[in-house]
Design an enzyme around this catalytic site. Structure first.
Site, mmCIF file in Angstrom:
data_model
loop_
_atom_site.group_PDB
_atom_site.id
_atom_site.type_symbol
_atom_site.label_atom_id
_atom_site.label_comp_id
_atom_site.label_asym_id
_atom_site.label_seq_id
_atom_site.Cartn_x
_atom_site.Cartn_y
_atom_site.Cartn_z
ATOM 1 N N ASP A 143 -54.161 25.394 36.308
ATOM 2 C CA ASP A 143 -53.214 24.661 37.136
ATOM 3 C C ASP A 143 -54.025 23.686 37.992
ATOM 4 O O ASP A 143 -55.216 23.904 38.249
ATOM 5 C CB ASP A 143 -52.440 25.653 38.012
ATOM 6 C CG ASP A 143 -51.609 24.959 39.066
ATOM 7 O OD1 ASP A 143 -50.732 24.162 38.691
ATOM 8 O OD2 ASP A 143 -51.856 25.198 40.266
ATOM 9 N N ALA A 144 -53.385 22.622 38.431
ATOM 10 C CA ALA A 144 -54.121 21.600 39.190
ATOM 11 C C ALA A 144 -54.051 21.819 40.699
ATOM 12 O O ALA A 144 -55.067 22.048 41.365
ATOM 13 C CB ALA A 144 -53.589 20.212 38.835
ATOM 14 N N TYR A 145 -52.835 21.754 41.252
ATOM 15 C CA TYR A 145 -52.669 21.677 42.709
ATOM 16 C C TYR A 145 -52.706 23.054 43.354
ATOM 17 O O TYR A 145 -51.894 23.915 43.080
ATOM 18 C CB TYR A 145 -51.378 20.927 43.040
ATOM 19 C CG TYR A 145 -51.453 19.503 42.548
ATOM 20 C CD1 TYR A 145 -52.275 18.575 43.172
ATOM 21 C CD2 TYR A 145 -50.765 19.103 41.404
ATOM 22 C CE1 TYR A 145 -52.402 17.282 42.709
ATOM 23 C CE2 TYR A 145 -50.885 17.800 40.930
ATOM 24 C CZ TYR A 145 -51.703 16.899 41.581
ATOM 25 O OH TYR A 145 -51.827 15.621 41.099
ATOM 26 N N ARG B 178 -45.891 21.137 51.210
ATOM 27 C CA ARG B 178 -46.189 21.861 49.977
ATOM 28 C C ARG B 178 -45.012 22.756 49.547
ATOM 29 O O ARG B 178 -44.630 22.760 48.372
ATOM 30 C CB ARG B 178 -47.442 22.708 50.172
ATOM 31 C CG ARG B 178 -47.780 23.622 48.996
ATOM 32 C CD ARG B 178 -48.023 22.849 47.721
ATOM 33 N NE ARG B 178 -48.565 23.725 46.673
ATOM 34 C CZ ARG B 178 -48.668 23.381 45.404
ATOM 35 N NH1 ARG B 178 -48.263 22.180 45.006
ATOM 36 N NH2 ARG B 178 -49.185 24.218 44.527
ATOM 37 N N SER C 72 -50.178 21.173 34.305
ATOM 38 C CA SER C 72 -49.678 20.952 35.659
ATOM 39 C C SER C 72 -48.288 20.347 35.687
ATOM 40 O O SER C 72 -47.879 19.624 34.776
ATOM 41 C CB SER C 72 -50.641 20.018 36.404
ATOM 42 O OG SER C 72 -50.159 19.678 37.682
ATOM 43 N N ASN C 73 -47.581 20.648 36.781
ATOM 44 C CA ASN C 73 -46.324 19.967 37.087
ATOM 45 C C ASN C 73 -46.562 18.521 37.504
ATOM 46 O O ASN C 73 -45.619 17.721 37.554
ATOM 47 C CB ASN C 73 -45.591 20.684 38.222
ATOM 48 C CG ASN C 73 -44.829 21.913 37.766
ATOM 49 O OD1 ASN C 73 -44.556 22.088 36.586
ATOM 50 N ND2 ASN C 73 -44.485 22.774 38.713
#
Length: 217
Positions: free
Chosen positions: A9-11, A40, A116-117
């Site tokens: 995942d990225a964030y 967030r 990722s989203n």
């Protein structure tokens, strides 16, 4: 245990989602942490509700919407900082251990990817800013599906692209809900519990819990 692919995942996992507000902490003022946390939380909430109602809006637009909401909730923060905060979010810092961990996994012969989203443009900017382009083989964005995690179709992008069974993929995320979705899909999962949060989704437990990415392998 080695896997054919290590997918991140990225964030919150590779990139520090609170770095944008922290970069402008003095200008934002004493309520900066509250602003960042609301930003967030609402960003994620908007992705879930949009996915459930089937009304697509890409993650960058949701990020903008969430910041606007956070400003309304934290009136002490100067709304004129909106452009600077969004620019900083577009170029988030990665966590300190990220480059070395990804290089080690890639050197071992595994595929290294992001799932990722985030929008394609957001992810490209973050990867470039962190100088990770040489160690990341693929970046999978939900843009092509126009839905968000934890939809099984999102995780299936990886197995389809790499022609792998789910258990050949090790998936790492700092988001417990993301780990639950990936576990249900069949990935081997590692929860990167940076915030030392209590466990949840106890029926969908990760294979491993780590405080950061050191130890992934």
């Amino acid at each position: 245990m080695s896997h054919a692919a290590y997918v991140f995942d990225a964030y919150g996992t590779l990139f520090d989602v609170h770095a944008a507000v922290r970069r402008h902490a003095d200008a934002v003022g004493p309520d900066g942490q509250q602003l960042s946390e609301i930003w967030r939380v609402k960003q994620l909430e908007y992705s879930w509700t949009r996915a459930l109602m089937g009304q697509w809006r890409d993650f960058w637009a949701l990020t903008e919407d969430a910041l606007d909401h956070a400003f309304e909730r934290v009136p002490s923060a100067d709304k004129s900082l909106r452009p600077q905060l969004l620019e900083a979010y577009f170029k988030l810092d990665c966590y300190p251990e990220v480059p070395a961990v990804l290089k080690r996994l890639k050197a071992g012969g595994a595929k290294v990817a992001i799932l990722s989203n985030g929008s394609t443009e957001m992810l490209s900017s973050a990867v470039g800013n962190a100088a990770l382009g040489e160690v990341i083989d693929d970046v999978f964005s939900v843009d092509s599906l126009q839905t968000f995690k934890t939809a099984p179709a999102v995780y299936d992008m990886v197995t389809t692209a790499y022609r792998l069974y789910p258990d050949a993929v090790s998936f790492q995320s700092s988001n417990r809900w993301d780990i639950a979705g990936a576990t249900k899909f069949g990935f081997r999962t590692i929860w990167i519990n940076r915030a030392k949060m209590p466990d949840e989704y106890l029926d969908l437990s990760p294979s491993l819990i780590l405080p950061d990415l050191n130890g992934v392998g």
